[in-house]
Design an enzyme around this catalytic site. Structure first.
Site, PDB file in Angstrom:
ATOM      1  NE  ARG A 103      -0.457   1.705   3.625  1.00 43.59           N
ATOM      2  CZ  ARG A 103       0.682   2.384   3.789  1.00 43.59           C
ATOM      3  NH1 ARG A 103       1.841   1.800   4.012  1.00 43.59           N
ATOM      4  NH2 ARG A 103       0.676   3.711   3.726  1.00 43.59           N
ATOM      5  N   GLY A 104       0.228   2.410  -0.083  1.00 40.23           N
ATOM      6  CA  GLY A 104       0.980   3.655  -0.206  1.00 40.23           C
ATOM      7  C   GLY A 104       1.147   3.929  -1.697  1.00 40.23           C
ATOM      8  CB  ALA A 105       0.483   6.972  -3.710  1.00 41.72           C
ATOM      9  CG  ASP A 122      -2.978   8.205  -1.655  1.00 39.96           C
ATOM     10  OD1 ASP A 122      -2.922   8.723  -0.531  1.00 39.96           O
ATOM     11  OD2 ASP A 122      -2.662   7.023  -1.885  1.00 39.96           O
ATOM     12  NE  ARG A 166      -6.071   1.070  -2.063  1.00 41.80           N
ATOM     13  CZ  ARG A 166      -5.553   1.632  -0.984  1.00 41.80           C
ATOM     14  NH1 ARG A 166      -4.283   1.426  -0.670  1.00 41.80           N
ATOM     15  NH2 ARG A 166      -6.281   2.403  -0.205  1.00 41.80           N
ATOM     16  CD  GLN A 201      -3.856   2.686   6.505  1.00 43.70           C
ATOM     17  OE1 GLN A 201      -4.505   3.074   7.473  1.00 43.70           O
ATOM     18  NE2 GLN A 201      -4.419   2.480   5.331  1.00 43.70           N
ATOM     19  CG  ASN A 251      -2.485  11.674   2.494  1.00 46.08           C
ATOM     20  OD1 ASN A 251      -1.915  10.770   1.885  1.00 46.08           O
ATOM     21  ND2 ASN A 251      -2.251  11.906   3.776  1.00 46.08           N
ATOM     22  CE  LYS A 252      -5.491   5.822   4.231  1.00 48.47           C
ATOM     23  NZ  LYS A 252      -6.386   5.036   3.334  1.00 48.47           N
TER      24      LYS A 252
HETATM   25  O1  MRU Z   1      -4.714   3.343   1.946  1.00 51.63           O
HETATM   26  P1  MRU Z   1      -3.227   3.545   1.955  1.00 51.63           P
HETATM   27  O2  MRU Z   1      -2.574   2.974   3.169  1.00 51.63           O
HETATM   28  O3  MRU Z   1      -2.582   3.078   0.683  1.00 51.63           O
HETATM   29  O4  MRU Z   1      -3.062   5.113   2.023  1.00 51.63           O
HETATM   30  C1  MRU Z   1      -1.774   5.655   1.963  1.00 51.63           C
HETATM   31  C2  MRU Z   1      -1.740   7.129   2.128  1.00 51.63           C
HETATM   32  O5  MRU Z   1      -2.748   7.784   2.250  1.00 51.63           O
HETATM   33  C3  MRU Z   1      -0.379   7.770   2.062  1.00 51.63           C
HETATM   34  O6  MRU Z   1      -0.345   8.925   2.835  1.00 51.63           O
HETATM   35  C4  MRU Z   1      -0.056   8.132   0.609  1.00 51.63           C
HETATM   36  O7  MRU Z   1      -0.244   7.028  -0.230  1.00 51.63           O
HETATM   37  C5  MRU Z   1       1.306   8.650   0.446  1.00 51.63           C
HETATM   38  S1  MRU Z   1       2.521   7.391   0.669  1.00 51.63           S
HETATM   39  C6  MRU Z   1       4.046   8.026   0.375  1.00 51.63           C
END
Ligand code: MRU
Length: 354
Positions: free
Chosen positions: A49-51, A245, A93, A204, A255-256
């Protein structure tokens, strides 16, 4: 930060090994994705996970796709399978643009190679696509480092920093985006402490940011998301740093879920609010935050804590994975190319015109 979030094992017939983040912090287990379906599930269920990390994973997904066609398949057939698999992976996603960006880049590379070398064989095509995925991986490592270097100056000695979700090594191929600033500041000998929002519903922050900051010896305190305002009111937060993201052409940033409310709180308390993100997170085709697709996640993520149901039977659940912070709430966006103070369309177009 020595975390290997994802790693390609072997050559063109290899597989993608990832840290299974669903298990952290209880156990550090690796998961090997040998086919496209496995990788789709791993991305969908947030094993990876994470962009930026899902972007890199998606690029290796193209290599997995090209393992499918039999040796005698025509290049046209192989490219058709690749296109279908890549669209499938990208649908896992929808908010993080890095996934679509990386996948499109590998597909484009494959098509360009076949166009230029129409008599190439499948194995040569596989090598080219693997090389492209490796390039995306290596660029991500370098982008993370440069983001950290460009932004470490915002982390002053003695500061308390609030972060949300996980924008660290676990979210990238390198040392993260938001957390990269902290790793660079630490290398410079600065002392500071971090408050990590737990980031309901999937935690997270409480699970992953806390885990990786602890590994690197950074003073970290986990808080429930609803405690951030109180800390700000007490003057205990100097700056907020988060990842993104997808950043629209006007600087609005997804973002989250929960990031937007932090930005409003930051404004109310006069606290600088920074976003750290690589250029692969910018989507200039998306005009503003209103056009960013927001992923809706399964109700059980909210309904259950562990395996225990915490809500009454039949109650409705709302579970968007992301929200959008308007550009006007962002003090600066820190990228590998430089820092955009008070981001707007003009500055963003400027940094991406080369
Ligand atoms: O749902 P996730 O855990 O993939 O969400 C991740 C985030 O919101 C991060 O802040 C974002 O992807 C940036 S990661 C460098």
């Amino acid at each position: 930060m020595n975390v290997k979030t994802l790693k390609w094992l072997g050559g063109i017939a290899g597989c993608l090994e990832i840290i299974d983040q669903r298990r952290l912090p209880a156990e550090l287990k690796m998961l090997q994705c040998t086919n496209v379906k496995q990788l789709y599930d791993a991305i969908k269920t947030l094993a990876v996970r994470g962009a930026p990390a899902i972007g890199v994973a998606g690029a290796y997904g193209a290599v997995l796709s090209l393992k499918k066609p039999p040796a005698k398949a025509s290049l046209k057939q192989a490219l058709a399978i690749l296109k279908r698999d890549c669209d499938y992976l990208a649908s896992s996603r929808p908010t993080a643009v890095n996934l679509r960006w990386a996948i499109d880049r590998t597909v484009k590379r494959a098509n360009a190679f076949v166009e230029k070398h129409p008599s190439c064989n499948l194995s040569q095509l596989r090598k080219i696509v693997l090389a492209e995925a490796n390039a995306i991986f290596n660029e991500d490592v370098q982008m993370c480092l440069n983001i950290g270097k460009n932004g470490s100056n915002f982390v002053k000695n003695g500061f308390s920093i609030l972060t949300h979700c996980n924008a660290g090594a676990l979210a990238t191929a390198g040392q993260g985006t938001a957390l990269s600033l902290l790793y660079e500041a630490k290398k410079q000998g600065k002392r500071f402490k971090v408050f990590a929002d737990e980031s309901r519903p999937l935690l997270q922050g409480g699970r992953l940011t806390a885990w990786e900051l602890k590994q690197s010896g950074i003073d970290t305190t986990v808080i429930c998301d609803n405690m951030a305002a109180s800390l700000m009111a007490q003057g205990q937060i100097d700056i907020i740093i988060v990842g993104a993201d997808r950043i629209a052409a006007n600087g609005d940033a997804a973002n989250k879920i929960g990031t937007y409310s932090l930005s409003v709180l930051a404004k109310a308390h006069g606290i600088p609010f920074y976003i750290a993100a690589p250029s692969s997170t910018f989507d200039l085709k998306t005009k503003s935050g209103k056009d960013i697709p927001i992923e809706q996640r399964p109700a059980d993520e909210v309904r259950l804590i562990g395996n225990k149901k915490i809500t009454p039977d039949g109650i409705k659940i709302y579970n968007p994975a992301f929200d959008v912070t308007p550009a006007e709430n962002i003090t600066a966006i820190i990228t590998e190319k430089g820092v955009l103070q008070k981001p707007n369309s003009r500055k963003i177009a400027g940094i991406f015109s080369f």
